[in-house]
Design an enzyme around this catalytic site. Sequence first.
Site, PDB file in Angstrom:
ATOM      1  N   ARG A 199       1.169  -1.265   0.312  1.00  0.00           N
ATOM      2  CA  ARG A 199      -0.223  -0.551   0.306  1.00  0.00           C
ATOM      3  C   ARG A 199       0.507   1.240   0.009  1.00  0.00           C
ATOM      4  NH1 ARG A 199      -3.310  -3.100   3.509  1.00  0.00           N
ATOM      5  NH2 ARG A 199      -5.217  -4.501   2.173  1.00  0.00           N
ATOM      6  N   LYS A 251       2.598  12.102 -10.798  1.00  0.00           N
ATOM      7  CA  LYS A 251       2.391  10.712 -12.108  1.00  0.00           C
ATOM      8  C   LYS A 251       3.174   9.704 -11.795  1.00  0.00           C
ATOM      9  CE  LYS A 251      -1.032  13.779 -14.843  1.00  0.00           C
ATOM     10  NZ  LYS A 251      -0.513  13.026 -16.347  1.00  0.00           N
ATOM     11  N   GLU A 289       9.255  17.843 -24.781  1.00  0.00           N
ATOM     12  CA  GLU A 289       8.475  18.357 -23.583  1.00  0.00           C
ATOM     13  C   GLU A 289       9.269  19.712 -23.359  1.00  0.00           C
ATOM     14  OE1 GLU A 289       6.178  16.915 -22.998  1.00  0.00           O
ATOM     15  OE2 GLU A 289       5.568  15.370 -23.225  1.00  0.00           O
ATOM     16  N   LYS A 306       6.430  23.378 -15.638  1.00  0.00           N
ATOM     17  CA  LYS A 306       5.780  22.426 -15.367  1.00  0.00           C
ATOM     18  C   LYS A 306       4.963  22.134 -13.984  1.00  0.00           C
ATOM     19  CE  LYS A 306       4.592  17.116 -15.380  1.00  0.00           C
ATOM     20  NZ  LYS A 306       5.020  16.201 -15.548  1.00  0.00           N
ATOM     21  N   GLU A 357      -5.116  17.176 -11.591  1.00  0.00           N
ATOM     22  CA  GLU A 357      -5.528  16.930 -13.554  1.00  0.00           C
ATOM     23  C   GLU A 357      -7.454  17.340 -13.626  1.00  0.00           C
ATOM     24  OE1 GLU A 357      -3.999  15.141 -18.100  1.00  0.00           O
ATOM     25  OE2 GLU A 357      -3.851  14.011 -16.132  1.00  0.00           O
ATOM     26  N   ARG A 363      -3.710  21.661 -15.202  1.00  0.00           N
ATOM     27  CA  ARG A 363      -2.844  20.755 -15.785  1.00  0.00           C
ATOM     28  C   ARG A 363      -3.547  20.115 -16.970  1.00  0.00           C
ATOM     29  NH1 ARG A 363       0.320  16.612 -11.284  1.00  0.00           N
ATOM     30  NH2 ARG A 363       1.971  15.245 -13.107  1.00  0.00           N
ATOM     31  N   ASN A 374      -0.995  18.225 -21.249  1.00  0.00           N
ATOM     32  CA  ASN A 374      -1.914  17.292 -22.639  1.00  0.00           C
ATOM     33  C   ASN A 374      -1.514  17.824 -24.308  1.00  0.00           C
ATOM     34  OD1 ASN A 374      -2.140  15.316 -20.788  1.00  0.00           O
ATOM     35  ND2 ASN A 374      -3.881  16.264 -20.423  1.00  0.00           N
ATOM     36  N   HIS A 405      -0.173  15.513 -27.349  1.00  0.00           N
ATOM     37  CA  HIS A 405      -0.300  14.525 -26.305  1.00  0.00           C
ATOM     38  C   HIS A 405      -1.420  13.154 -27.145  1.00  0.00           C
ATOM     39  CE1 HIS A 405       3.570  15.829 -23.897  1.00  0.00           C
ATOM     40  NE2 HIS A 405       3.587  14.957 -23.395  1.00  0.00           N
ATOM     41  N   HIS A 443       0.310   9.594 -28.228  1.00  0.00           N
ATOM     42  CA  HIS A 443       0.749   9.083 -27.640  1.00  0.00           C
ATOM     43  C   HIS A 443      -0.145   8.227 -28.742  1.00  0.00           C
ATOM     44  CE1 HIS A 443       0.739  10.709 -23.153  1.00  0.00           C
ATOM     45  NE2 HIS A 443       1.438   9.951 -23.962  1.00  0.00           N
ATOM     46  N   HIS A 466       9.336   8.718 -27.106  1.00  0.00           N
ATOM     47  CA  HIS A 466       7.856   9.376 -27.622  1.00  0.00           C
ATOM     48  C   HIS A 466       8.126  10.687 -27.681  1.00  0.00           C
ATOM     49  CE1 HIS A 466       5.210  10.731 -24.367  1.00  0.00           C
ATOM     50  NE2 HIS A 466       6.353  11.933 -23.854  1.00  0.00           N
TER      51      HIS A 466
END
Length: 352
Positions: A114, A136, A178, A214, A224, A228, A232, A235, A239, A255
């Site tokens: 956990r 994240k 980025e 960022k 998000e 935030r 994206n 992306h 992606h 990427h």
Amino acid sequence: MRNLQSIDYSVVFNDGFEHLVSLLEERKYDKVFVLTDRNTGEYCLPVFTKLMPTDFSYDIIEVDPGEENKNIDFCIGVWKMLLDFGAERNSLMINLGGGVVTDMGGFAASTYKRGIDFIQIPTSLLSQVDASVGGKTGIDLDSVKNIIGTFTQPQAVYVHTDFLKTLDRRQLISGFAEMIKHGFIFDGDYFQALKAFDFENPSAELIHRSVEIKNEVVMEDPKEKGLRKILNFGHTIGHAVETYSIENDSDPLLHGEAIAIGMICEAYLSHAYKGLAADQLAEIVQYIQSVFPAYELKSASFDALLAIMKNDKKNVGGKIGFSLLTEIGKCSFNLYLEEDKIKEAFTYYQSL
């Protein structure tokens, strides 16, 4: 160069790991684990351990490199290693590597018993300016990127630009995507400054500013729910292109290379549907093309790309979501477009 304070942890720049040594002395973890992939284990781990005290004790966990390995099977392997090594809830995971290592290592740590503490030491330009900051964690499932993950903050992030010396030019350029994204969405002057970026001698100050942008966005919207989402930009399509390339190309896109394609396509959508001026669209496209290689986006791939995009975690009610530019340095979010409009962007990229 000043350190940054994120949600409840520090982002520390080029301090020779003095802050980390102090943190370890203070926390008194019973065991420390260092997660690397084969590449960072060979090239970056020696740089790291050379800067640490001679009595620094740790167990190494090594995974295969590459986005295709950021999945539950490899995560299970990490969990089993933690179990075999006797990791307790007062253990620490140090994730030393690029975005795959920091994403997967953060997820593995945040879920093992956990949750155990973890620290991010990003070694690629991409992970320094993007993947390691913001809390994240994530792994891919059935080629859907980062669809399984948590919002869990590290205990600290250490950005050491000396690690960039271990990268080839292609990896540096991938990470640079980025950085220019941060200029496009938040700071037009920063984008202009990035035009002088030297890949032979990367500017620590410009990297610091990228992390700062960022971090500022994340601090305002950790989960998000709003601002935030501007991170994206590029992306949604990027992606999908990355996933398609991994599945179909003998030499898959990195990427950042895929995100560069996504930013061109989404800049077109910004112009067509959000009022981005034609001259700014041209400036964005011209600059990206001057840095990143062209890619053959085949018409036969359009439906497959859309199918991938339909699984994107940013979607709402089955609609494909975008963050689009209103001008260079400003971005809007929660925009949803029909499939025929998205295909327009693919066709635009083909026309260049």
